[in-house]
Scaffold this motif. Structure first.
Motif, PDB file in Angstrom:
ATOM      1  N   GLN A   7      42.011  39.578  27.694  1.00 23.28           N
ATOM      2  CA  GLN A   7      41.186  40.419  28.547  1.00 23.28           C
ATOM      3  C   GLN A   7      40.632  39.549  29.672  1.00 23.28           C
ATOM      4  OE1 GLN A   7      37.676  42.094  26.781  1.00 23.28           O
ATOM      5  NE2 GLN A   7      37.174  40.251  25.599  1.00 23.28           N
ATOM      6  N   LEU A   8      40.764  40.066  30.887  1.00 25.78           N
ATOM      7  CA  LEU A   8      40.348  39.338  32.083  1.00 25.78           C
ATOM      8  C   LEU A   8      39.256  40.150  32.758  1.00 25.78           C
ATOM      9  CD1 LEU A   8      43.985  38.521  33.212  1.00 25.78           C
ATOM     10  CD2 LEU A   8      42.435  37.039  31.925  1.00 25.78           C
ATOM     11  N   ALA A   9      38.011  39.733  32.535  1.00 25.39           N
ATOM     12  CA  ALA A   9      36.850  40.456  33.061  1.00 25.39           C
ATOM     13  C   ALA A   9      35.856  39.439  33.596  1.00 25.39           C
ATOM     14  CB  ALA A   9      36.198  41.298  31.962  1.00 25.39           C
ATOM     15  N   GLY A  10      35.265  39.757  34.765  1.00 22.14           N
ATOM     16  CA  GLY A  10      34.295  38.844  35.345  1.00 22.14           C
ATOM     17  C   GLY A  10      33.692  39.429  36.602  1.00 22.14           C
ATOM     18  N   PRO A  11      32.591  38.860  37.085  1.00 20.44           N
ATOM     19  CA  PRO A  11      31.981  39.366  38.317  1.00 20.44           C
ATOM     20  C   PRO A  11      32.951  39.335  39.493  1.00 20.44           C
ATOM     21  CG  PRO A  11      30.514  37.813  37.218  1.00 20.44           C
ATOM     22  CD  PRO A  11      31.837  37.734  36.514  1.00 20.44           C
ATOM     23  N   LEU A  12      33.779  38.279  39.570  1.00 19.16           N
ATOM     24  CA  LEU A  12      34.765  38.157  40.646  1.00 19.16           C
ATOM     25  C   LEU A  12      36.094  37.663  40.075  1.00 19.16           C
ATOM     26  CD1 LEU A  12      32.708  36.436  43.515  1.00 19.16           C
ATOM     27  CD2 LEU A  12      33.407  38.833  43.404  1.00 19.16           C
ATOM     28  N   GLN A  13      37.177  38.181  40.649  1.00 22.82           N
ATOM     29  CA  GLN A  13      38.505  37.686  40.317  1.00 22.82           C
ATOM     30  C   GLN A  13      39.297  37.627  41.621  1.00 22.82           C
ATOM     31  OE1 GLN A  13      40.480  39.448  36.885  1.00 22.82           O
ATOM     32  NE2 GLN A  13      38.605  40.523  36.266  1.00 22.82           N
ATOM     33  N   SER A  14      40.316  36.775  41.657  1.00 20.34           N
ATOM     34  CA  SER A  14      41.156  36.706  42.846  1.00 20.34           C
ATOM     35  C   SER A  14      42.542  36.224  42.434  1.00 20.34           C
ATOM     36  CB  SER A  14      40.551  35.765  43.890  1.00 20.34           C
ATOM     37  OG  SER A  14      41.276  35.850  45.098  1.00 20.34           O
ATOM     38  N   TRP A  15      43.539  37.077  42.647  1.00 21.12           N
ATOM     39  CA  TRP A  15      44.899  36.792  42.191  1.00 21.12           C
ATOM     40  C   TRP A  15      45.843  36.867  43.394  1.00 21.12           C
ATOM     41  CZ3 TRP A  15      44.733  35.205  37.247  1.00 21.12           C
ATOM     42  CH2 TRP A  15      43.660  35.635  36.462  1.00 21.12           C
ATOM     43  N   LEU A  89      37.931  28.040  60.083  1.00 22.03           N
ATOM     44  CA  LEU A  89      37.280  29.202  59.486  1.00 22.03           C
ATOM     45  C   LEU A  89      38.257  29.880  58.551  1.00 22.03           C
ATOM     46  CD1 LEU A  89      35.559  30.670  62.674  1.00 22.03           C
ATOM     47  CD2 LEU A  89      34.575  29.132  60.968  1.00 22.03           C
ATOM     48  N   SER A  90      37.750  30.387  57.443  1.00 24.24           N
ATOM     49  CA  SER A  90      38.639  31.041  56.476  1.00 24.24           C
ATOM     50  C   SER A  90      37.986  32.290  55.929  1.00 24.24           C
ATOM     51  CB  SER A  90      38.984  30.092  55.325  1.00 24.24           C
ATOM     52  OG  SER A  90      37.828  29.807  54.547  1.00 24.24           O
ATOM     53  N   GLU A  91      38.802  33.220  55.502  1.00 28.31           N
ATOM     54  CA  GLU A  91      38.310  34.417  54.825  1.00 28.31           C
ATOM     55  C   GLU A  91      39.060  34.547  53.507  1.00 28.31           C
ATOM     56  OE1 GLU A  91      38.962  37.904  57.107  1.00 28.31           O
ATOM     57  OE2 GLU A  91      41.041  37.422  57.588  1.00 28.31           O
ATOM     58  N   ARG A  92      38.293  34.907  52.471  1.00 26.77           N
ATOM     59  CA  ARG A  92      38.856  35.011  51.130  1.00 26.77           C
ATOM     60  C   ARG A  92      38.485  36.368  50.548  1.00 26.77           C
ATOM     61  NH1 ARG A  92      39.006  28.961  48.938  1.00 26.77           N
ATOM     62  NH2 ARG A  92      39.165  27.954  50.970  1.00 26.77           N
ATOM     63  N   PHE A  93      39.398  36.915  49.796  1.00 28.00           N
ATOM     64  CA  PHE A  93      39.204  38.250  49.239  1.00 28.00           C
ATOM     65  C   PHE A  93      39.140  38.163  47.711  1.00 28.00           C
ATOM     66  CE2 PHE A  93      40.844  38.825  53.426  1.00 28.00           C
ATOM     67  CZ  PHE A  93      40.239  39.977  53.892  1.00 28.00           C
ATOM     68  N   TYR A  94      38.289  39.026  47.135  1.00 27.29           N
ATOM     69  CA  TYR A  94      38.078  39.031  45.688  1.00 27.29           C
ATOM     70  C   TYR A  94      38.068  40.475  45.188  1.00 27.29           C
ATOM     71  CZ  TYR A  94      36.345  34.270  46.526  1.00 27.29           C
ATOM     72  OH  TYR A  94      36.220  32.961  46.911  1.00 27.29           O
ATOM     73  N   LEU A  95      38.217  40.621  43.855  1.00 26.68           N
ATOM     74  CA  LEU A  95      38.001  41.888  43.178  1.00 26.68           C
ATOM     75  C   LEU A  95      36.689  41.757  42.397  1.00 26.68           C
ATOM     76  CD1 LEU A  95      41.607  42.529  41.785  1.00 26.68           C
ATOM     77  CD2 LEU A  95      40.560  43.552  43.825  1.00 26.68           C
ATOM     78  N   ALA A  96      35.714  42.612  42.719  1.00 25.83           N
ATOM     79  CA  ALA A  96      34.413  42.561  42.034  1.00 25.83           C
ATOM     80  C   ALA A  96      34.386  43.585  40.907  1.00 25.83           C
ATOM     81  CB  ALA A  96      33.291  42.850  43.032  1.00 25.83           C
ATOM     82  N   ASP A  97      33.828  43.176  39.748  1.00 27.50           N
ATOM     83  CA  ASP A  97      33.639  44.068  38.592  1.00 27.50           C
ATOM     84  C   ASP A  97      34.952  44.697  38.118  1.00 27.50           C
ATOM     85  OD1 ASP A  97      30.906  43.638  38.450  1.00 27.50           O
ATOM     86  OD2 ASP A  97      30.478  45.198  39.907  1.00 27.50           O
ATOM     87  N   ALA A  98      36.003  43.922  38.073  1.00 21.56           N
ATOM     88  CA  ALA A  98      37.292  44.426  37.593  1.00 21.56           C
ATOM     89  C   ALA A  98      37.525  43.974  36.150  1.00 21.56           C
ATOM     90  CB  ALA A  98      38.429  43.932  38.484  1.00 21.56           C
ATOM     91  N   VAL A  99      38.310  44.765  35.422  1.00 18.32           N
ATOM     92  CA  VAL A  99      38.668  44.433  34.044  1.00 18.32           C
ATOM     93  C   VAL A  99      40.156  44.727  33.855  1.00 18.32           C
ATOM     94  CG1 VAL A  99      38.259  44.855  31.591  1.00 18.32           C
ATOM     95  CG2 VAL A  99      36.360  45.039  33.221  1.00 18.32           C
ATOM     96  N   PRO A 134      35.355  33.736  33.653  1.00 15.21           N
ATOM     97  CA  PRO A 134      35.393  34.993  32.883  1.00 15.21           C
ATOM     98  C   PRO A 134      34.029  35.306  32.285  1.00 15.21           C
ATOM     99  CG  PRO A 134      36.443  33.228  31.657  1.00 15.21           C
ATOM    100  CD  PRO A 134      36.109  32.664  33.000  1.00 15.21           C
ATOM    101  N   ALA A 135      33.754  36.618  32.124  1.00 13.30           N
ATOM    102  CA  ALA A 135      32.479  37.046  31.548  1.00 13.30           C
ATOM    103  C   ALA A 135      32.601  37.337  30.059  1.00 13.30           C
ATOM    104  CB  ALA A 135      31.976  38.299  32.277  1.00 13.30           C
ATOM    105  N   ARG A 136      33.825  37.368  29.535  1.00 19.77           N
ATOM    106  CA  ARG A 136      34.052  37.631  28.114  1.00 19.77           C
ATOM    107  C   ARG A 136      35.077  36.623  27.600  1.00 19.77           C
ATOM    108  NH1 ARG A 136      35.719  44.016  28.646  1.00 19.77           N
ATOM    109  NH2 ARG A 136      33.990  44.699  29.964  1.00 19.77           N
ATOM    110  N   PRO A 137      35.191  36.474  26.281  1.00 20.97           N
ATOM    111  CA  PRO A 137      36.281  35.641  25.754  1.00 20.97           C
ATOM    112  C   PRO A 137      37.627  36.169  26.251  1.00 20.97           C
ATOM    113  CG  PRO A 137      34.706  36.155  24.027  1.00 20.97           C
ATOM    114  CD  PRO A 137      34.303  36.976  25.215  1.00 20.97           C
TER     115      PRO A 137
END
Length: 241
Positions: A7-15, A89-99, A134-137
């Motif tokens: 399980q992949l859960a966390g405040p931010l993820q980026s793939w 300068l750089s810009e980075r994108f994330y997924l917030a609150d995704a599981v 990660p926010a969980r095991p």
């Protein structure tokens, strides 16, 4: 043959599968190269361990989107500590609150070793980037004899409680499933440059791999029965005779 689920859960993820230079994008779901990198780090493999990576790359990969999250953009500036010159300068994108629930299928001994490595990782796991813990095991279970798609279909819905409550009107929820094409000759929905050949920072290399998209329906444990409107006829009390 077994299946290892994560399980992949966390405040931010980026793939990222095509992130380059100053623009670092993210896919909508974990990539195979990202998840194999997480497993390699748990085993303590170095980035130039190409032979061990080739063994990991034989695993079949799939992922289920349990909670898609929200795409967010981070604009970054930096200065060189030694010269004080401005960095690009750089810009980075994330997924917030995704599981997500990810799964890899392969030989029993290899998956047993990976499961134990996730329980006691050599390097701390992260969800695509080091700034995304990660926010969980991460480890869920090893399923002996299971097939990858069947295991992903049977896995309970791992979305957060607040997200389940938001969809409380749905007794069953439809989730997106992304897997490697199940059989030779099948037509993929997309291809990604996401089959890792080397993580060596001097010559990182990735090959194309196919992605097959389907859906799976899972029960919502926090579904509430719809309230029915009680019968109401104000004329029933009138004497209409």
């Amino acid at each position: 043959m077994s299946v290892l689920t994560l399980q992949l859960a966390g405040p931010l993820q980026s793939w990222g599968a095509s992130a380059r230079f100053a623009r670092r994008t993210t896919e909508n779901a974990p990539t195979k190269s990202g998840v194999l990198g997480l497993l390699a780090a748990a085993r303590g493999l170095t980035r130039d361990a190409d032979a061990e990576l080739a063994e990991l790359a034989t695993l079949r990969f799939g992922v289920r989107i349990d909670q898609p999250g929200t795409r967010v953009r981070d604009f970054q500036t930096a200065h060189d500590l030694d010269t004080d010159e401005s960095m690009p300068l750089s810009e980075r994108f994330y997924l917030a609150d995704a599981v997500f629930v990810a799964a890899v299928a392969g030989a029993d001994p290899m998956l047993a070793t990976l499961y134990q490595a996730l329980r006691r990782p050599a390097y701390l796991p992260y969800l695509g980037r080091r700034s995304c813990p990660p926010a969980r095991p991460v480890e869920l279970a090893v399923h002996p004899g299971g097939d990858l798609v069947g295991v992903l279909r049977a896995e309970p819905w791992r979305a957060a409680d607040w997200y389940r409550r938001r969809r409380a009107r749905e007794t069953d929820v439809e989730l997106t499933l992304l897997t490697e094409v199940p059989a030779p000759g099948s037509t993929p929905n997309a291809t990604l440059r996401d089959q890792p050949l080397s993580f060596d920072p001097r010559h990182r290399r990735y090959a194309l791999r196919s992605v097959h998209t389907s859906t799976v329906t899972v029960p919502n444990p926090q579904a509430r029965a719809r309230q029915t409107v009680p019968p109401h006829d104000p004329t029933s009390l009138l004497d209409l005779a």
